[in-house]
Design a protein around this motif. Structure first.
Motif, PDB file in Angstrom:
ATOM      1  N   VAL A  97     -24.105 -41.270  17.031  1.00  0.00           N
ATOM      2  CA  VAL A  97     -22.783 -41.881  17.102  1.00  0.00           C
ATOM      3  C   VAL A  97     -21.902 -40.868  17.762  1.00  0.00           C
ATOM      4  CG1 VAL A  97     -20.833 -43.079  15.863  1.00  0.00           C
ATOM      5  CG2 VAL A  97     -22.991 -43.518  15.357  1.00  0.00           C
ATOM      6  N   SER A  98     -21.132 -41.263  18.921  1.00  0.00           N
ATOM      7  CA  SER A  98     -20.143 -40.479  19.569  1.00  0.00           C
ATOM      8  C   SER A  98     -19.016 -41.308  19.987  1.00  0.00           C
ATOM      9  CB  SER A  98     -20.834 -39.801  20.651  1.00  0.00           C
ATOM     10  OG  SER A  98     -21.263 -40.725  21.825  1.00  0.00           O
ATOM     11  N   ARG A  99     -17.726 -40.463  20.355  1.00  0.00           N
ATOM     12  CA  ARG A  99     -16.724 -41.126  20.858  1.00  0.00           C
ATOM     13  C   ARG A  99     -16.467 -41.013  22.289  1.00  0.00           C
ATOM     14  NH1 ARG A  99     -12.906 -41.315  16.182  1.00  0.00           N
ATOM     15  NH2 ARG A  99     -14.011 -39.977  14.650  1.00  0.00           N
ATOM     16  N   SER A 101     -14.451 -40.047  25.639  1.00  0.00           N
ATOM     17  CA  SER A 101     -13.525 -39.187  26.039  1.00  0.00           C
ATOM     18  C   SER A 101     -12.104 -39.982  26.486  1.00  0.00           C
ATOM     19  CB  SER A 101     -13.755 -38.282  27.355  1.00  0.00           C
ATOM     20  OG  SER A 101     -14.148 -39.134  28.170  1.00  0.00           O
ATOM     21  N   ALA A 102     -10.814 -39.154  26.571  1.00  0.00           N
ATOM     22  CA  ALA A 102      -9.648 -39.882  26.946  1.00  0.00           C
ATOM     23  C   ALA A 102      -9.970 -40.658  28.608  1.00  0.00           C
ATOM     24  CB  ALA A 102      -8.456 -38.942  27.086  1.00  0.00           C
ATOM     25  N   ARG A 103     -10.730 -40.024  29.289  1.00  0.00           N
ATOM     26  CA  ARG A 103     -10.790 -40.475  30.550  1.00  0.00           C
ATOM     27  C   ARG A 103     -11.856 -41.753  30.408  1.00  0.00           C
ATOM     28  NH1 ARG A 103     -12.568 -36.590  35.380  1.00  0.00           N
ATOM     29  NH2 ARG A 103     -10.548 -36.101  35.184  1.00  0.00           N
ATOM     30  N   GLN A 104     -12.825 -41.824  29.890  1.00  0.00           N
ATOM     31  CA  GLN A 104     -13.529 -42.891  29.483  1.00  0.00           C
ATOM     32  C   GLN A 104     -12.895 -44.057  28.924  1.00  0.00           C
ATOM     33  OE1 GLN A 104     -16.679 -41.017  27.080  1.00  0.00           O
ATOM     34  NE2 GLN A 104     -18.057 -40.909  28.983  1.00  0.00           N
ATOM     35  N   ARG A 105     -11.780 -43.833  28.138  1.00  0.00           N
ATOM     36  CA  ARG A 105     -11.253 -44.718  27.402  1.00  0.00           C
ATOM     37  C   ARG A 105     -10.281 -45.620  28.481  1.00  0.00           C
ATOM     38  NH1 ARG A 105      -9.750 -41.145  22.968  1.00  0.00           N
ATOM     39  NH2 ARG A 105     -11.423 -41.346  21.485  1.00  0.00           N
ATOM     40  N   VAL A 106      -9.852 -44.744  29.306  1.00  0.00           N
ATOM     41  CA  VAL A 106      -9.048 -45.321  30.408  1.00  0.00           C
ATOM     42  C   VAL A 106      -9.816 -46.099  31.383  1.00  0.00           C
ATOM     43  CG1 VAL A 106      -7.774 -44.785  32.480  1.00  0.00           C
ATOM     44  CG2 VAL A 106      -7.296 -43.560  30.181  1.00  0.00           C
ATOM     45  N   TYR A 107     -11.114 -45.596  31.548  1.00  0.00           N
ATOM     46  CA  TYR A 107     -11.879 -46.176  32.700  1.00  0.00           C
ATOM     47  C   TYR A 107     -12.499 -47.604  31.699  1.00  0.00           C
ATOM     48  CZ  TYR A 107     -12.676 -42.375  35.442  1.00  0.00           C
ATOM     49  OH  TYR A 107     -12.303 -41.347  36.382  1.00  0.00           O
ATOM     50  N   GLY A 108     -12.492 -47.823  30.546  1.00  0.00           N
ATOM     51  CA  GLY A 108     -13.005 -48.931  29.743  1.00  0.00           C
ATOM     52  C   GLY A 108     -11.941 -49.905  29.962  1.00  0.00           C
ATOM     53  N   ILE A 109     -10.414 -49.452  29.890  1.00  0.00           N
ATOM     54  CA  ILE A 109      -9.374 -50.527  29.681  1.00  0.00           C
ATOM     55  C   ILE A 109      -9.362 -51.057  30.853  1.00  0.00           C
ATOM     56  CG2 ILE A 109      -7.006 -50.630  29.440  1.00  0.00           C
ATOM     57  CD1 ILE A 109      -6.973 -48.482  27.313  1.00  0.00           C
ATOM     58  N   LEU A 110      -9.669 -50.242  32.211  1.00  0.00           N
ATOM     59  CA  LEU A 110      -9.325 -50.602  33.682  1.00  0.00           C
ATOM     60  C   LEU A 110     -10.555 -51.411  33.849  1.00  0.00           C
ATOM     61  CD1 LEU A 110      -8.462 -47.377  35.426  1.00  0.00           C
ATOM     62  CD2 LEU A 110      -6.847 -49.462  34.904  1.00  0.00           C
ATOM     63  N   LEU A 154     -18.385 -45.173  19.207  1.00  0.00           N
ATOM     64  CA  LEU A 154     -17.572 -45.621  18.109  1.00  0.00           C
ATOM     65  C   LEU A 154     -16.580 -46.600  18.617  1.00  0.00           C
ATOM     66  CD1 LEU A 154     -16.822 -45.301  15.048  1.00  0.00           C
ATOM     67  CD2 LEU A 154     -15.091 -43.499  15.785  1.00  0.00           C
ATOM     68  N   GLU A 155     -16.127 -46.485  19.584  1.00  0.00           N
ATOM     69  CA  GLU A 155     -15.173 -47.540  20.033  1.00  0.00           C
ATOM     70  C   GLU A 155     -15.278 -48.803  20.395  1.00  0.00           C
ATOM     71  OE1 GLU A 155     -13.656 -43.336  20.826  1.00  0.00           O
ATOM     72  OE2 GLU A 155     -15.530 -44.350  21.404  1.00  0.00           O
ATOM     73  N   CYS A 201     -19.414 -39.945  12.709  1.00  0.00           N
ATOM     74  CA  CYS A 201     -19.226 -39.933  14.151  1.00  0.00           C
ATOM     75  C   CYS A 201     -18.617 -38.208  14.210  1.00  0.00           C
ATOM     76  CB  CYS A 201     -18.333 -40.800  14.866  1.00  0.00           C
ATOM     77  SG  CYS A 201     -18.057 -40.355  16.506  1.00  0.00           S
ATOM     78  N   PRO A 202     -18.929 -37.220  14.965  1.00  0.00           N
ATOM     79  CA  PRO A 202     -18.105 -36.005  14.900  1.00  0.00           C
ATOM     80  C   PRO A 202     -16.528 -36.188  15.202  1.00  0.00           C
ATOM     81  CG  PRO A 202     -19.613 -36.014  16.415  1.00  0.00           C
ATOM     82  CD  PRO A 202     -20.082 -37.145  15.623  1.00  0.00           C
TER      83      PRO A 202
END
Length: 203
Positions: A97-99, A101-110, A154-155, A201-202
């Motif tokens: 399990v991992s999180r 990154s901030a950039r990946q979250r933005v890409y996911g929302i887009l 995790l998201e 998750c770390p």
């Protein structure tokens, strides 16, 4: 399989929706425990729900089930892991399990936003659905959630909580009461999954 079955409080379902409901509950329960057999039940429940959603004119959700089948096959393979040994047998190497990154979250929302626009346009233009925007938004979100789940991010549980809450309202509107109950249960199970995975998750 489409004959009406009475439920409690005057609700009506069909045998097909009932079987799909039970398989879906098993799927999420196994996902929380990170057991790869979850993907088998996901394949079965998705195939059956495709028929249920076709009857309800939820074509985005119907098409989504076929995508879920393909993603589930891939997710099953990823969770098992492929051995590079000469035997070439599948080994139980499960991603941790991992999180994002901030950039990946933005890409996911887009990606969710772009998917919403494209799917809603397609459903409104080429189908007779009466809920193109809701169907498009939730279909795009479900695709994102399934992708994140297959990678053990995790998201994925955050996405599922949002999607499942909104799906409850959509299925009540479409008179799929058992499926609405299922997604209300999914909300609780997603919260449980988030809590369980967060401990693994770390930071």
């Amino acid at each position: 399989m489409n004959q009406a079955l009475p439920l409690l409080f005057g609700f009506i379902t069909t045998p097909l929706e009932l079987i799909s409901f039970l398989l879906s509950v098993i799927t999420v329960g196994l996902n929380i425990r990170q057991l790869h057999w979850a993907w088998l039940f996901a394949i079965l429940s998705s195939a059956l729900y495709a028929v249920v959603f076709f009857d309800a004119r939820l074509y985005g959700d119907m098409a989504l089930q076929f995508v879920f089948v393909l993603v589930s096959v891939w997710g099953w393979y990823v969770w098992l892991g492929a051995s590079t040994e000469k035997s070439s047998r599948l080994a139980p190497i499960v991603p941790v399990v991992s999180r994002l990154s901030a950039r990946q979250r933005v890409y996911g929302i887009l990606a969710w936003g772009v998917g919403f626009v494209l799917l809603s346009w397609f459903l409104k233009s080429f189908t007779d659905t009466d809920v193109p925007y809701a169907d498009g938004f939730l279909t795009a979100g479900s695709l994102l959630g399934q992708l994140l789940l297959s990678r053990k991010k995790l998201e994925n549980w955050h996405v599922w909580i949002i999607v499942d809450v909104l799906y409850v309202g959509l299925y009540v509107y479409k008179n799929l009461m058992l499926t609405a109950i299922l997604y209300a249960l999914f909300v609780l199970m997603a919260i449980m999954g988030l809590r369980v995975w967060s401990k693994q998750c770390p930071k």
